[in-house]
Design a protein around this motif. Structure first.
Motif, PDB file in Angstrom:
ATOM      1  N   ASP A  43      26.836   6.553  10.875  1.00 59.88           N
ATOM      2  CA  ASP A  43      26.338   5.174  10.851  1.00 59.88           C
ATOM      3  C   ASP A  43      24.856   5.275  10.484  1.00 59.88           C
ATOM      4  O   ASP A  43      24.001   5.537  11.329  1.00 59.88           O
ATOM      5  CB  ASP A  43      26.531   4.527  12.228  1.00 59.88           C
ATOM      6  N   LYS A  44      24.598   5.088   9.169  1.00 61.80           N
ATOM      7  CA  LYS A  44      23.266   5.347   8.631  1.00 61.80           C
ATOM      8  C   LYS A  44      22.172   4.534   9.344  1.00 61.80           C
ATOM      9  O   LYS A  44      21.116   5.071   9.669  1.00 61.80           O
ATOM     10  CB  LYS A  44      23.281   4.993   7.139  1.00 61.80           C
TER      11      LYS A  44
ATOM     12  N   LEU B  67      22.265  13.748  18.048  1.00 63.95           N
ATOM     13  CA  LEU B  67      23.397  14.680  17.942  1.00 63.95           C
ATOM     14  C   LEU B  67      24.718  13.924  18.118  1.00 63.95           C
ATOM     15  O   LEU B  67      25.671  14.141  17.370  1.00 63.95           O
ATOM     16  CB  LEU B  67      23.271  15.810  18.977  1.00 63.95           C
ATOM     17  N   ALA B  68      24.754  13.005  19.101  1.00 61.94           N
ATOM     18  CA  ALA B  68      25.984  12.250  19.343  1.00 61.94           C
ATOM     19  C   ALA B  68      26.363  11.423  18.108  1.00 61.94           C
ATOM     20  O   ALA B  68      27.539  11.226  17.812  1.00 61.94           O
ATOM     21  CB  ALA B  68      25.802  11.350  20.559  1.00 61.94           C
ATOM     22  N   LEU B  69      25.335  10.962  17.352  1.00 62.08           N
ATOM     23  CA  LEU B  69      25.606  10.120  16.175  1.00 62.08           C
ATOM     24  C   LEU B  69      26.073  10.909  14.954  1.00 62.08           C
ATOM     25  O   LEU B  69      26.729  10.352  14.073  1.00 62.08           O
ATOM     26  CB  LEU B  69      24.349   9.319  15.800  1.00 62.08           C
ATOM     27  N   VAL B  70      25.677  12.182  14.867  1.00 64.58           N
ATOM     28  CA  VAL B  70      25.966  12.929  13.625  1.00 64.58           C
ATOM     29  C   VAL B  70      27.009  14.030  13.816  1.00 64.58           C
ATOM     30  O   VAL B  70      27.512  14.580  12.827  1.00 64.58           O
ATOM     31  CB  VAL B  70      24.673  13.543  13.017  1.00 64.58           C
TER      32      VAL B  70
ATOM     33  N   ARG C 188      30.096  14.612  11.725  1.00 63.11           N
ATOM     34  CA  ARG C 188      30.003  13.614  10.661  1.00 63.11           C
ATOM     35  C   ARG C 188      29.120  14.076   9.518  1.00 63.11           C
ATOM     36  O   ARG C 188      29.295  13.653   8.371  1.00 63.11           O
ATOM     37  CB  ARG C 188      29.457  12.277  11.203  1.00 63.11           C
ATOM     38  N   SER C 189      28.114  14.894   9.851  1.00 61.12           N
ATOM     39  CA  SER C 189      27.223  15.414   8.810  1.00 61.12           C
ATOM     40  C   SER C 189      26.815  16.826   9.210  1.00 61.12           C
ATOM     41  O   SER C 189      26.139  17.021  10.218  1.00 61.12           O
ATOM     42  CB  SER C 189      25.979  14.530   8.682  1.00 61.12           C
TER      43      SER C 189
ATOM     44  N   GLU D  46      23.662  17.598  11.612  1.00 61.40           N
ATOM     45  CA  GLU D  46      24.039  18.228  12.879  1.00 61.40           C
ATOM     46  C   GLU D  46      23.305  19.559  13.039  1.00 61.40           C
ATOM     47  O   GLU D  46      22.780  19.877  14.112  1.00 61.40           O
ATOM     48  CB  GLU D  46      25.562  18.423  12.958  1.00 61.40           C
ATOM     49  N   GLU D  47      23.238  20.311  11.947  1.00 59.24           N
ATOM     50  CA  GLU D  47      22.538  21.603  11.974  1.00 59.24           C
ATOM     51  C   GLU D  47      21.049  21.389  12.301  1.00 59.24           C
ATOM     52  O   GLU D  47      20.470  22.095  13.129  1.00 59.24           O
ATOM     53  CB  GLU D  47      22.694  22.275  10.597  1.00 59.24           C
TER      54      GLU D  47
END
Ligand SMILES: [Fe+2]
Length: 154
Positions: free
Chosen positions: A5-6, A108-111, A114-115, A119-120
């Motif tokens: 969710d950008k 972190l919870a958002l990505v 998903r990415s 995330e990295e």
């Protein structure tokens, strides 16, 4: 893989940018107010923290523009307790670092899942901030004391 969710990610990245910029100001301010025997190593450690906060701010800012958004020019909340003994400085920084960690965990919870790239990035930031908080906690312990000053889940 679900998409991020950008808009939400950008909101949190901007809060991280503001918090890290506040860190630059906070650590620089503290570094000007250290007097006494421990001054020389302490000033240099605080300035290193200011430089690291600047690099963290720049990384968050780069992600914001990568996502095509405008980076915030606001600086996060700054508290001047006018207490400048080293213990007070360290307790204030431990608290501020804890707030920054919360933001990184929110990100972190958002990505997560998903990415890969975001995330990295955020996992590396959490690792760096945790190591930093642990270092500050150890500085707040009395010599010979093994238990944490402020026990926390890692
Ligand atoms: Fe940071």
């Amino acid at each position: 893989m679900a998409e991020i969710d950008k808009d939400q990610v950008i909101v949190v990245l901007n809060r991280i940018l503001e918090a890290e910029l506040a860190g630059v100001v906070r650590y620089t301010h503290y570094s000007l107010l250290v007097f006494g025997y421990g001054r020389i190593p302490m000033v240099s450690w605080l300035r290193d923290q200011a430089t690291e906060a600047l690099s963290h701010a720049q990384q968050a800012g780069e992600w914001i523009t990568t996502l095509g958004a405008y980076p915030s020019l606001v600086i996060g909340p700054l508290l001047d307790s006018h207490k400048h003994d080293i213990g007070a400085i360290l307790r204030e920084s431990l608290e501020a670092e804890g707030d920054a960690l919360k933001l990184y965990r929110e990100l972190l919870a958002l990505v997560k899942d998903r990415s890969v790239a975001l995330e990295e990035y955020v996992r590396q930031m959490i690792q760096a901030e945790e190591v930093h908080a642990a270092e500050v906690d150890k500085m707040l312990r009395k010599p010979g004391e093994l238990s944490a000053f402020a026990p926390r889940a890692v």
